[in-house]
Design an enzyme around this catalytic site. Sequence first.
Site, PDB file in Angstrom:
ATOM      1  N   LYS A 119      -9.942  14.526 -35.099  1.00  0.00           N
ATOM      2  CA  LYS A 119      -9.597  13.167 -34.638  1.00  0.00           C
ATOM      3  C   LYS A 119      -9.418  12.277 -35.845  1.00  0.00           C
ATOM      4  O   LYS A 119     -10.050  12.489 -36.886  1.00  0.00           O
ATOM      5  CB  LYS A 119     -10.732  12.607 -33.775  1.00  0.00           C
ATOM      6  CG  LYS A 119     -10.284  11.500 -32.837  1.00  0.00           C
ATOM      7  CD  LYS A 119      -9.636  12.088 -31.607  1.00  0.00           C
ATOM      8  CE  LYS A 119      -9.279  11.058 -30.577  1.00  0.00           C
ATOM      9  NZ  LYS A 119      -9.036  11.723 -29.270  1.00  0.00           N
TER      10      LYS A 119
HETATM   11  N1  GLU Z   1      -5.739  11.824 -27.726  1.00  0.00           N
HETATM   12  C1  GLU Z   1      -5.721  12.767 -26.656  1.00  0.00           C
HETATM   13  C2  GLU Z   1      -7.112  13.231 -26.322  1.00  0.00           C
HETATM   14  O1  GLU Z   1      -8.079  12.562 -26.589  1.00  0.00           O
HETATM   15  C3  GLU Z   1      -4.746  13.896 -26.895  1.00  0.00           C
HETATM   16  C4  GLU Z   1      -5.024  14.751 -28.080  1.00  0.00           C
HETATM   17  C5  GLU Z   1      -3.920  15.779 -28.377  1.00  0.00           C
HETATM   18  O2  GLU Z   1      -2.989  15.900 -27.591  1.00  0.00           O
HETATM   19  O3  GLU Z   1      -4.039  16.443 -29.402  1.00  0.00           O
HETATM   20  O4  GLU Z   1      -7.303  14.251 -25.710  1.00  0.00           O
END
Ligand code: GLU
Length: 429
Positions: A119
């Site tokens: 993240k």
């Molecule tokens: N931000 C989204 C989540 O928290 C998608 C993450 C992604 O597609 O890699 O799952």
Amino acid sequence: MANPMADENRRFHGSDEKNPFEAMSERFDRAAKLLGLDDDLYAVMRVPSREIKVYIPVRMDTGHIQIFEGFRVQHNFARGPAKGGIRYAPDVSLDEVKALSAWMTWKCAVVNVPFGGGKGGIICNPQQMSLGELERMTRRYTAELIDFIGPDKDVPAPDMNTNEQTMAWIMDTYSMHARHTVTAVVTGKPVALGGSLGRREATGRGVLFCVNEAIKRFDLTPETTSVVVQGSGNVGGIGAELMHAQGYKVIAISDVGGGIHNPDGLDIPNVLDFLQKNRTLEGYPGAEQVSNKDLLEIECDVLAPCATENQITSENANRIRCKILAEGANGPTTPKADQILHDNGVFVIPDILANAGGVTVSYFEWVQDRMGYFWSEAEVNARLEDKMVASFNELVHYADKHNVDSRTAAYMLAIDRVAYDTRMRGIYA
Ligand code: GLU
């Protein structure tokens, strides 16, 4: 051999209910204990692999340079490249990004896609920045991370306050450095640049598929199910719209500024239209105005918090009056609230399953980019449905088999998968 750090770590007790990394760790500890996870695996899986902090110089429109603080946390690579979004927000912190990266590891494992977790975040106020400033900040952040991201290393995606445009800038910057176009470095791109059809709607659609399964446990049908949604962005707005289209009675919805409630049901496309035109739900005709806090306490069959962390805490959990809690957001419920909801018989579809539709279609996007062959929207949606329904049922069976609640089952299932792969690979120590 026993790991001397493990006992120390196991003494961990969350002291701050609202610290997301503590919330994640508390659930991890509980599931690890129930699984009888050995000390070495416990020690390795409990911490991120890598935490990167960057200071990003950006030439602002005034001509001056401003420095922004950014993070990328890569939590685990045992099952594949790190995967997860990037959020832009004034209050994003390393602890939050660490928790979110771990949630991505468990989320990818729950739906069994071959990724680890990552993240990113930048402390900034995107509402007060021009498009040019956002572009320069995004490109320099990407350049700072250039050695750490890539289709086989770490694949970012959108999250709060980032979108297809942000992903296009990252893809372009990465490609400029690589000297050739590398579409698979990010997901959630515009469809014209290697994005996947259905990606934008995927998280909301995943929530819908989970809710479709959950209501069967209560002998409900969409027509007899009332739904309250917190949030009207990419998850809440699209989730509400899809549920409304399928016949659910959506009786309340909100955005950051507050919400609206009509026990007879809201015309969601009309509400979203109003929101787009007026940038607020205030003044929406034929509905009662409610605060985001009060909205959560409305009696309903399905409550879907689709905004942000720490919405349901020990303070309000006793006043939650839903049968099913569908966590579209990451971390909307604290561990203390979990216990109260459990005692009150609320069936929780935990975040790491409920909102996994996004990363599932991100996986499909990455696959399509790598083979250079793109699927129809119907194919994407059908594959997403298969994945979500199978994962939901697997989770429910796992919970029954081990006689644990669905959140604990989700963590156990995920940790077990990551532990298995880590054990097979061996710990390079
Ligand atoms: N931000 C989204 C989540 O928290 C998608 C993450 C992604 O597609 O890699 O799952």
